[in-house]
Design a protein around this motif. Structure first.
Motif, PDB file in Angstrom:
ATOM      1  N   GLU A  17       0.851  -1.189   0.000  1.00 20.87           N
ATOM      2  CA  GLU A  17       0.000   0.000   0.000  1.00 20.87           C
ATOM      3  C   GLU A  17       0.888   1.240   0.000  1.00 20.87           C
ATOM      4  N   PRO A  20       1.029   6.226   3.913  1.00 22.80           N
ATOM      5  CA  PRO A  20      -0.058   7.138   4.288  1.00 22.80           C
ATOM      6  C   PRO A  20       0.394   8.597   4.230  1.00 22.80           C
ATOM      7  N   VAL A  21      -0.550   9.455   3.965  1.00 22.70           N
ATOM      8  CA  VAL A  21      -0.271  10.884   3.866  1.00 22.70           C
ATOM      9  C   VAL A  21       0.290  11.408   5.185  1.00 22.70           C
ATOM     10  N   ASP A  22      -0.202  10.889   6.293  1.00 21.21           N
ATOM     11  CA  ASP A  22       0.263  11.368   7.590  1.00 21.21           C
ATOM     12  C   ASP A  22       1.765  11.218   7.747  1.00 21.21           C
ATOM     13  N   SER A  23       2.320  10.115   7.281  1.00 17.81           N
ATOM     14  CA  SER A  23       3.764   9.924   7.433  1.00 17.81           C
ATOM     15  C   SER A  23       4.522  10.936   6.586  1.00 17.81           C
TER      16      SER A  23
END
Length: 77
Positions: A17, A20-23
């Protein structure tokens, strides 16, 4: 009675995947722009209409223009 044949594609692979944007947000370079804070103000409808139409004619955003005016008044202290 005829039977309908359905062809199935290949089996899906186990692709990793995307991160994530958060990382991405947490790991951005420190030299990027300063964090922003939201400012909410109440202004008369007629003033808002004037500002909005002027910004539309210039192709600018209201927030950018207000930010510029505040920087002129208070500078980058």
């Amino acid at each position: 009675m005829s039977t309908k044949k359905i062809a199935f594609g290949t089996k899906p692979t186990n692709k990793p995947e995307p991160a994530p944007v958060d990382s991405w947000v947490e790991n951005r370079a420190a030299g990027e722009a300063e964090a922003m804070k939201r400012l909410t103000i109440d202004i008369p409808e007629s003033l808002h209409r004037t500002i909005k139409s002027q910004c539309a004619m210039r192709g600018t955003k209201i927030a950018d223009e207000v930010r510029e005016l505040l920087l002129k008044k208070y500078g980058n202290q």
